[in-house]
Design a protein around this motif. Sequence first.
Motif, PDB file in Angstrom:
ATOM      1  N   PHE A 154       0.849  -1.187   0.000  1.00 54.30           N
ATOM      2  CA  PHE A 154       0.000   0.000   0.000  1.00 54.30           C
ATOM      3  C   PHE A 154       0.883   1.236   0.000  1.00 54.30           C
ATOM      4  CE2 PHE A 154      -2.415   3.379   2.072  1.00 54.30           C
ATOM      5  CZ  PHE A 154      -3.517   3.412   1.233  1.00 54.30           C
ATOM      6  N   ASP A 155       0.461   2.249  -0.762  1.00 51.95           N
ATOM      7  CA  ASP A 155       1.216   3.485  -0.861  1.00 51.95           C
ATOM      8  C   ASP A 155       0.265   4.659  -0.650  1.00 51.95           C
ATOM      9  OD1 ASP A 155       2.611   5.778  -1.740  1.00 51.95           O
ATOM     10  OD2 ASP A 155       3.843   4.578  -3.086  1.00 51.95           O
ATOM     11  N   ASP A 156       0.451   5.417   0.429  1.00 55.17           N
ATOM     12  CA  ASP A 156      -0.420   6.555   0.727  1.00 55.17           C
ATOM     13  C   ASP A 156      -0.358   7.632  -0.346  1.00 55.17           C
ATOM     14  OD1 ASP A 156      -1.450   5.627   3.170  1.00 55.17           O
ATOM     15  OD2 ASP A 156       0.333   6.311   4.234  1.00 55.17           O
ATOM     16  N   TYR A 157       0.797   7.811  -0.957  1.00 55.63           N
ATOM     17  CA  TYR A 157       0.981   8.875  -1.935  1.00 55.63           C
ATOM     18  C   TYR A 157       0.340   8.530  -3.278  1.00 55.63           C
ATOM     19  CZ  TYR A 157       3.281  12.173  -5.054  1.00 55.63           C
ATOM     20  OH  TYR A 157       3.541  13.127  -6.001  1.00 55.63           O
ATOM     21  N   VAL A 158       0.580   7.324  -3.767  1.00 58.34           N
ATOM     22  CA  VAL A 158       0.110   6.917  -5.084  1.00 58.34           C
ATOM     23  C   VAL A 158      -1.337   6.451  -5.048  1.00 58.34           C
ATOM     24  CG1 VAL A 158       0.482   5.301  -6.982  1.00 58.34           C
ATOM     25  CG2 VAL A 158       2.428   6.312  -5.815  1.00 58.34           C
ATOM     26  N   GLY A 159      -1.696   5.713  -4.023  1.00 58.81           N
ATOM     27  CA  GLY A 159      -3.036   5.151  -3.960  1.00 58.81           C
ATOM     28  C   GLY A 159      -2.965   3.729  -3.475  1.00 58.81           C
ATOM     29  N   ALA A 160      -3.614   2.851  -4.187  1.00 57.69           N
ATOM     30  CA  ALA A 160      -3.734   1.470  -3.730  1.00 57.69           C
ATOM     31  C   ALA A 160      -2.390   0.763  -3.592  1.00 57.69           C
ATOM     32  CB  ALA A 160      -4.632   0.693  -4.680  1.00 57.69           C
ATOM     33  N   TYR A 161      -1.515   0.876  -4.579  1.00 60.79           N
ATOM     34  CA  TYR A 161      -0.256   0.139  -4.558  1.00 60.79           C
ATOM     35  C   TYR A 161       0.889   1.024  -5.027  1.00 60.79           C
ATOM     36  CZ  TYR A 161      -3.374  -3.865  -4.341  1.00 60.79           C
ATOM     37  OH  TYR A 161      -4.339  -4.743  -3.980  1.00 60.79           O
ATOM     38  N   SER A 162       2.098   0.655  -4.585  1.00 67.58           N
ATOM     39  CA  SER A 162       3.298   1.305  -5.114  1.00 67.58           C
ATOM     40  C   SER A 162       3.415   0.952  -6.588  1.00 67.58           C
ATOM     41  CB  SER A 162       4.540   0.815  -4.381  1.00 67.58           C
ATOM     42  OG  SER A 162       4.483   1.151  -3.024  1.00 67.58           O
ATOM     43  N   LEU A 163       3.968   1.870  -7.362  1.00 67.76           N
ATOM     44  CA  LEU A 163       4.026   1.675  -8.806  1.00 67.76           C
ATOM     45  C   LEU A 163       5.455   1.763  -9.324  1.00 67.76           C
ATOM     46  CD1 LEU A 163       1.039   3.980  -9.823  1.00 67.76           C
ATOM     47  CD2 LEU A 163       1.023   1.497  -9.608  1.00 67.76           C
ATOM     48  N   ASN A 164       5.710   1.021 -10.401  1.00 66.27           N
ATOM     49  CA  ASN A 164       6.936   1.202 -11.170  1.00 66.27           C
ATOM     50  C   ASN A 164       6.711   2.420 -12.052  1.00 66.27           C
ATOM     51  OD1 ASN A 164       8.396  -1.145 -10.331  1.00 66.27           O
ATOM     52  ND2 ASN A 164       7.032  -2.373 -11.596  1.00 66.27           N
ATOM     53  N   THR A 165       7.635   3.360 -11.996  1.00 66.89           N
ATOM     54  CA  THR A 165       7.432   4.605 -12.732  1.00 66.89           C
ATOM     55  C   THR A 165       8.373   4.769 -13.920  1.00 66.89           C
ATOM     56  OG1 THR A 165       8.889   5.768 -11.194  1.00 66.89           O
ATOM     57  CG2 THR A 165       6.513   5.811 -10.720  1.00 66.89           C
ATOM     58  N   THR A 166       9.311   3.844 -14.092  1.00 67.88           N
ATOM     59  CA  THR A 166      10.227   3.906 -15.236  1.00 67.88           C
ATOM     60  C   THR A 166      10.232   2.570 -15.968  1.00 67.88           C
ATOM     61  OG1 THR A 166      12.171   3.130 -14.010  1.00 67.88           O
ATOM     62  CG2 THR A 166      11.729   5.513 -13.981  1.00 67.88           C
ATOM     63  N   LEU A 167      10.601   2.623 -17.238  1.00 65.94           N
ATOM     64  CA  LEU A 167      10.702   1.389 -18.015  1.00 65.94           C
ATOM     65  C   LEU A 167      11.784   0.470 -17.456  1.00 65.94           C
ATOM     66  CD1 LEU A 167      10.260   2.657 -21.681  1.00 65.94           C
ATOM     67  CD2 LEU A 167       8.664   1.291 -20.332  1.00 65.94           C
ATOM     68  N   LYS A 168      12.836   1.049 -16.916  1.00 64.43           N
ATOM     69  CA  LYS A 168      13.910   0.246 -16.314  1.00 64.43           C
ATOM     70  C   LYS A 168      13.366  -0.602 -15.170  1.00 64.43           C
ATOM     71  CE  LYS A 168      18.321   0.727 -13.915  1.00 64.43           C
ATOM     72  NZ  LYS A 168      19.349   1.656 -13.448  1.00 64.43           N
ATOM     73  N   GLU A 169      12.527  -0.019 -14.296  1.00 65.54           N
ATOM     74  CA  GLU A 169      11.939  -0.761 -13.178  1.00 65.54           C
ATOM     75  C   GLU A 169      11.021  -1.874 -13.690  1.00 65.54           C
ATOM     76  OE1 GLU A 169      11.501   2.518  -9.615  1.00 65.54           O
ATOM     77  OE2 GLU A 169       9.972   2.502 -11.182  1.00 65.54           O
ATOM     78  N   VAL A 170      10.237  -1.572 -14.712  1.00 65.13           N
ATOM     79  CA  VAL A 170       9.307  -2.565 -15.272  1.00 65.13           C
ATOM     80  C   VAL A 170      10.069  -3.744 -15.866  1.00 65.13           C
ATOM     81  CG1 VAL A 170       7.554  -2.969 -17.046  1.00 65.13           C
ATOM     82  CG2 VAL A 170       7.487  -0.875 -15.692  1.00 65.13           C
ATOM     83  N   VAL A 171      11.108  -3.457 -16.649  1.00 64.32           N
ATOM     84  CA  VAL A 171      11.889  -4.523 -17.287  1.00 64.32           C
ATOM     85  C   VAL A 171      12.572  -5.383 -16.228  1.00 64.32           C
ATOM     86  CG1 VAL A 171      13.907  -5.001 -18.732  1.00 64.32           C
ATOM     87  CG2 VAL A 171      12.198  -3.344 -19.481  1.00 64.32           C
ATOM     88  N   LYS A 172      13.152  -4.753 -15.217  1.00 60.95           N
ATOM     89  CA  LYS A 172      13.840  -5.515 -14.166  1.00 60.95           C
ATOM     90  C   LYS A 172      12.854  -6.414 -13.414  1.00 60.95           C
ATOM     91  CE  LYS A 172      17.188  -5.035 -10.451  1.00 60.95           C
ATOM     92  NZ  LYS A 172      18.049  -4.114  -9.710  1.00 60.95           N
ATOM     93  N   GLN A 173      11.679  -5.886 -13.083  1.00 60.50           N
ATOM     94  CA  GLN A 173      10.669  -6.695 -12.390  1.00 60.50           C
ATOM     95  C   GLN A 173      10.199  -7.845 -13.272  1.00 60.50           C
ATOM     96  OE1 GLN A 173       7.550  -4.950  -9.814  1.00 60.50           O
ATOM     97  NE2 GLN A 173       6.166  -5.635 -11.440  1.00 60.50           N
ATOM     98  N   ASN A 174       9.958  -7.590 -14.547  1.00 64.74           N
ATOM     99  CA  ASN A 174       9.519  -8.642 -15.456  1.00 64.74           C
ATOM    100  C   ASN A 174      10.610  -9.700 -15.652  1.00 64.74           C
ATOM    101  OD1 ASN A 174       7.046  -7.432 -15.749  1.00 64.74           O
ATOM    102  ND2 ASN A 174       7.533  -6.467 -17.701  1.00 64.74           N
ATOM    103  N   PHE A 175      11.867  -9.269 -15.665  1.00 57.76           N
ATOM    104  CA  PHE A 175      12.977 -10.205 -15.805  1.00 57.76           C
ATOM    105  C   PHE A 175      13.055 -11.128 -14.585  1.00 57.76           C
ATOM    106  CE2 PHE A 175      17.500 -11.380 -15.644  1.00 57.76           C
ATOM    107  CZ  PHE A 175      17.647 -11.913 -16.918  1.00 57.76           C
ATOM    108  N   ILE A 176      12.909 -10.557 -13.401  1.00 63.25           N
ATOM    109  CA  ILE A 176      12.920 -11.368 -12.178  1.00 63.25           C
ATOM    110  C   ILE A 176      11.741 -12.335 -12.179  1.00 63.25           C
ATOM    111  CG2 ILE A 176      12.639 -11.273  -9.662  1.00 63.25           C
ATOM    112  CD1 ILE A 176      14.284  -8.634  -9.783  1.00 63.25           C
ATOM    113  N   ASN A 177      10.581 -11.884 -12.622  1.00 66.35           N
ATOM    114  CA  ASN A 177       9.424 -12.780 -12.710  1.00 66.35           C
ATOM    115  C   ASN A 177       9.681 -13.928 -13.681  1.00 66.35           C
ATOM    116  OD1 ASN A 177       7.840 -11.476 -10.824  1.00 66.35           O
ATOM    117  ND2 ASN A 177       6.848 -10.159 -12.341  1.00 66.35           N
ATOM    118  N   LEU A 178      10.356 -13.642 -14.795  1.00 69.18           N
ATOM    119  CA  LEU A 178      10.702 -14.699 -15.749  1.00 69.18           C
ATOM    120  C   LEU A 178      11.622 -15.729 -15.103  1.00 69.18           C
ATOM    121  CD1 LEU A 178      10.644 -15.792 -18.690  1.00 69.18           C
ATOM    122  CD2 LEU A 178      12.636 -14.343 -19.126  1.00 69.18           C
ATOM    123  N   MET A 179      12.568 -15.270 -14.290  1.00 61.64           N
ATOM    124  CA  MET A 179      13.506 -16.179 -13.636  1.00 61.64           C
ATOM    125  C   MET A 179      12.815 -17.053 -12.583  1.00 61.64           C
ATOM    126  SD  MET A 179      16.330 -15.587 -15.159  1.00 61.64           S
ATOM    127  CE  MET A 179      15.509 -14.997 -16.622  1.00 61.64           C
TER     128      MET A 179
END
Length: 133
Positions: free
Chosen positions: A12-37
């Motif tokens: 939960f993130d008070d600033y953003v809303g319901a959940y913390s968010l990835n705000t850059t493509l670098k964060e998204v790619v890294k998270q997706n890569f870890i999920n693939l692994m």
Amino acid sequence: MIGLSPKFPLLFDDYVGAYSLNTTLKEVVKQNFINLMLTVPGERIAAIKFGVGLRKYLFELNTPGLQNQIASDIQSQTNKYMSFVSLGAVSFNKSQLLNGYEDQILIISITFSVPSIGVDKEIVEIGSAVQTI
């Protein structure tokens, strides 16, 4: 704040809303890569061959043959599902966490880059006892 995807684990993130968010493509790619692994083949319903499934190697003997198999799985899955990622080194390090049991904990360090979004070198470490993101 505009986000591209929710961060995992969901927090939960008070600033953003319901959940913390990835705000850059670098964060998204890294998270997706870890999920693939970490995703086990068969776990994802729409893509049953998706994932390296590193957890399946937890109780295997740490041999050069196993390390070659893991590196090969990482390479083939990355080529198939994240072809825009350029893999660098896949290295296997012994953990210093347990004195006398170093051979029983393996940490895999994967270096990759994503030239299309300007990510030159990113390192992901995944281990049987510790996961560092």
